[in-house]
Motif scaffolding. Structure first.
Motif, PDB file in Angstrom:
ATOM      1  N   ILE A   1      -9.848  18.607 -38.083  1.00  0.00           N
ATOM      2  CA  ILE A   1     -11.050  18.288 -38.862  1.00  0.00           C
ATOM      3  C   ILE A   1     -11.991  19.492 -38.988  1.00  0.00           C
ATOM      4  N   LEU A   2     -11.553  20.629 -38.465  1.00  0.00           N
ATOM      5  CA  LEU A   2     -12.408  21.814 -38.550  1.00  0.00           C
ATOM      6  C   LEU A   2     -11.924  22.748 -39.657  1.00  0.00           C
ATOM      7  N   ALA A   3     -12.879  23.463 -40.259  1.00  0.00           N
ATOM      8  CA  ALA A   3     -12.535  24.414 -41.310  1.00  0.00           C
ATOM      9  C   ALA A   3     -13.416  25.643 -41.174  1.00  0.00           C
TER      10      ALA A   3
ATOM     11  N   PRO B   1     -16.247  28.035 -41.815  1.00  0.00           N
ATOM     12  CA  PRO B   1     -17.552  27.798 -42.447  1.00  0.00           C
ATOM     13  C   PRO B   1     -17.800  28.700 -43.661  1.00  0.00           C
TER      14      PRO B   1
ATOM     15  N   LYS C   1     -13.910  27.609 -46.035  1.00  0.00           N
ATOM     16  CA  LYS C   1     -13.476  26.202 -45.941  1.00  0.00           C
ATOM     17  C   LYS C   1     -11.972  26.011 -45.730  1.00  0.00           C
TER      18      LYS C   1
ATOM     19  N   GLU D   1     -15.837  28.459 -26.603  1.00  0.00           N
ATOM     20  CA  GLU D   1     -16.504  28.869 -25.366  1.00  0.00           C
ATOM     21  C   GLU D   1     -16.792  27.651 -24.505  1.00  0.00           C
ATOM     22  N   ASP D   2     -16.269  27.657 -23.286  1.00  0.00           N
ATOM     23  CA  ASP D   2     -16.436  26.509 -22.394  1.00  0.00           C
ATOM     24  C   ASP D   2     -16.043  25.201 -23.070  1.00  0.00           C
TER      25      ASP D   2
ATOM     26  N   ILE E   1     -16.211  24.427 -26.212  1.00  0.00           N
ATOM     27  CA  ILE E   1     -16.933  24.076 -27.443  1.00  0.00           C
ATOM     28  C   ILE E   1     -16.646  25.092 -28.549  1.00  0.00           C
ATOM     29  N   PRO E   2     -16.041  24.630 -29.659  1.00  0.00           N
ATOM     30  CA  PRO E   2     -15.781  25.565 -30.763  1.00  0.00           C
ATOM     31  C   PRO E   2     -17.089  25.999 -31.435  1.00  0.00           C
ATOM     32  N   VAL E   3     -17.197  27.281 -31.725  1.00  0.00           N
ATOM     33  CA  VAL E   3     -18.410  27.820 -32.352  1.00  0.00           C
ATOM     34  C   VAL E   3     -18.067  28.238 -33.777  1.00  0.00           C
ATOM     35  N   LEU E   4     -18.394  27.353 -34.727  1.00  0.00           N
ATOM     36  CA  LEU E   4     -18.031  27.627 -36.116  1.00  0.00           C
ATOM     37  C   LEU E   4     -19.203  28.231 -36.886  1.00  0.00           C
ATOM     38  N   LEU E   5     -19.676  29.348 -36.397  1.00  0.00           N
ATOM     39  CA  LEU E   5     -20.791  30.028 -37.050  1.00  0.00           C
ATOM     40  C   LEU E   5     -20.356  31.437 -37.436  1.00  0.00           C
ATOM     41  N   PRO E   6     -20.822  31.909 -38.608  1.00  0.00           N
ATOM     42  CA  PRO E   6     -20.547  33.303 -38.959  1.00  0.00           C
ATOM     43  C   PRO E   6     -21.117  34.218 -37.870  1.00  0.00           C
TER      44      PRO E   6
ATOM     45  N   GLN F   1     -24.818  34.668 -36.993  1.00  0.00           N
ATOM     46  CA  GLN F   1     -25.619  33.503 -36.581  1.00  0.00           C
ATOM     47  C   GLN F   1     -25.303  33.018 -35.167  1.00  0.00           C
ATOM     48  N   ARG F   2     -24.373  33.699 -34.484  1.00  0.00           N
ATOM     49  CA  ARG F   2     -23.994  33.227 -33.145  1.00  0.00           C
ATOM     50  C   ARG F   2     -25.000  33.620 -32.085  1.00  0.00           C
TER      51      ARG F   2
END
Lengths: 59, 196
Positions: free
Chosen positions: A8-10, A12, A15, A47-48, A50-55, A58-59
């Motif tokens: 369900i992830l794409a 950012p 897409k 990380e730990d 949790i997926p980090v779907l940020l450009p 923005q992280r």
């Protein structure tokens, strides 16, 4: 991160679907690794668990 | 689980230690969260998949899981919020899928759930962005909105949903940021149940 979550992830940015690369897992849970977008050549870290779907900026 | 017991349980969750003003990180009071959760439960909206949009410390996500939701997603853009939410979920052994991303980037073709629960930020119409996105992702949305925006929200949602119910409550905001002048300020909040 539960492995099936990748469905369900794409990316950012574009897409597109992401590829899951596992570095460390526990009971089918991904603790460390990354999600890879082949179109953008971008890696999104897990990380730990949790997926980090940020450009990157923005992280 | 009785509402009072749920409230006491939710009150025990860890809150923000260093809330960020620009993300409007007000912790949702446990009594209000319990009110919304029990409302959703009695409507039969907490049995399938649930998404807590802008989850903060995870109060709705964890509450939904406790009340029997099968699958729970919790999404927030802030790293610190998710750390706290995860600690809260771990403490009670809740299987929740956390994702750190901007809600604007959630693709409705990828994520569809039965119910969205949220306490969106109020300022500069961010609540409208949350509303638009939530109704792309679920048939039923529970959301909290400032009472003063009632007319605006009611007029706005006419075009994006098929109907809604409102429950009116008063929401005590404790002094969270330095620019707050009172220790506790009560504001009118409407709990909505939107139907896509």
């Amino acid at each position: 991160m539960w492995k099936n979550l990748v469905k369900i992830l794409a990316c950012p940015i574009c897409k597109k679907d992401l590829l899951l690369i596992v570095d460390e897992e526990r009971d089918n849970d991904v603790i460390k690794g990354y999600l890879y977008c082949s179109r953008c050549n971008e890696r999104y870290p897990i990380e730990d668990g949790i997926p980090v779907l940020l450009p990157l900026d923005q992280r | 689980m009785k509402k009072k017991r749920l409230e006491i349980f939710l009150e025990g969750l860890e809150k923000f230690s260093y809330p960020k003003a620009y993300l409007e990180q007000y912790s949702t009071p446990a009594n209000i969260a319990a009110e919304l959760l029990v409302y959703a439960k009695l409507k039969g909206d907490l049995s399938g998949s649930v998404c807590d949009l802008g989850c903060g410390t995870g109060i709705f996500a964890i509450g939904a899981k406790i009340l029997g939701a099968e699958k729970v997603y919790a999404i927030d853009v802030d790293e610190n919020a998710l750390e706290i939410a995860r600690r809260n979920a771990d403490k009670y052994d809740c299987g929740i899928d956390f994702i750190r991303m901007d809600i604007a980037d959630i693709d409705k073709n990828d994520l569809q759930v039965d119910t969205v629960l949220m306490n969106p930020p109020f300022k500069s119409h961010k609540d409208i962005k949350f509303l638009n996105k939530s109704l792309e992702l679920a048939d039923v949305v529970y959301s909290m909105h400032n009472g003063v925006t009632e007319e605006f929200i009611n007029n706005y949602v006419v075009d994006i949903c098929n109907g809604f119910e409102i429950r009116k409550i008063r929401f005590p905001i404790k002094r969270t940021f330095e620019f707050h002048r009172k220790n506790v300020k009560e504001i009118d909040v409407n709990i909505y149940r939107f139907q896509r």
